[in-house]
Design an enzyme around this catalytic site. Sequence first.
Site, mmCIF file in Angstrom:
data_model
loop_
_atom_site.group_PDB
_atom_site.id
_atom_site.type_symbol
_atom_site.label_atom_id
_atom_site.label_comp_id
_atom_site.label_asym_id
_atom_site.label_seq_id
_atom_site.Cartn_x
_atom_site.Cartn_y
_atom_site.Cartn_z
ATOM 1 N N GLN A 34 41.156 33.073 37.940
ATOM 2 C CA GLN A 34 39.471 33.556 37.046
ATOM 3 C C GLN A 34 40.253 33.328 35.360
ATOM 4 O OE1 GLN A 34 36.964 33.545 38.374
ATOM 5 N NE2 GLN A 34 35.829 34.248 35.678
ATOM 6 N N CYS A 35 41.296 34.024 35.278
ATOM 7 C CA CYS A 35 42.003 34.001 34.336
ATOM 8 C C CYS A 35 41.882 32.709 33.591
ATOM 9 C CB CYS A 35 42.580 34.746 33.728
ATOM 10 S SG CYS A 35 43.742 34.606 31.899
ATOM 11 N N GLY A 36 42.231 31.651 33.659
ATOM 12 C CA GLY A 36 42.409 30.170 33.067
ATOM 13 C C GLY A 36 40.763 29.015 33.533
#
Length: 139
Positions: free
Chosen positions: A59-61
């Site tokens: 999700q962060c990437g």
Amino acid sequence: MVVEAGLGRGHRDFRKMRLHTLPSSRPAAEIWKAVRDSGETVEDQPAYQRMRSEDDLDQCGMTLLAGKAVGAPFVGAVAATLVLSEILRLLHGGCVHGMIDLDLLGLERRVASRHENSFAGFNPGFTDAEEAHDTRPFG
């Protein structure tokens, strides 16, 4: 005189560009108003969902990738060429465009408007070589 180019910022409009020649009848602050968020979340698009489901991206990437502007070198090259062409128009006494709106995916739908100033009396700091030629010997 300033000629500036703005490029598209997302996956849908990265082939688009708009050029302005300043000074203009519209102030720069009006030309480049704050971009309103469309409310669309890029992370919800199918390609990003597939990458996330296949564990190719967390999700962060995905957020970092989706939040970055999409660009292609050929778009910047075309915009730079058009900016330089406006300067050359001025130097050669041609008409200058006030605005050029262009999508490289649909060149037939381009829009270009002539600048309201003729710039005929504008001195860009250049003179004709013949006029500048001094026939006196060095001395």
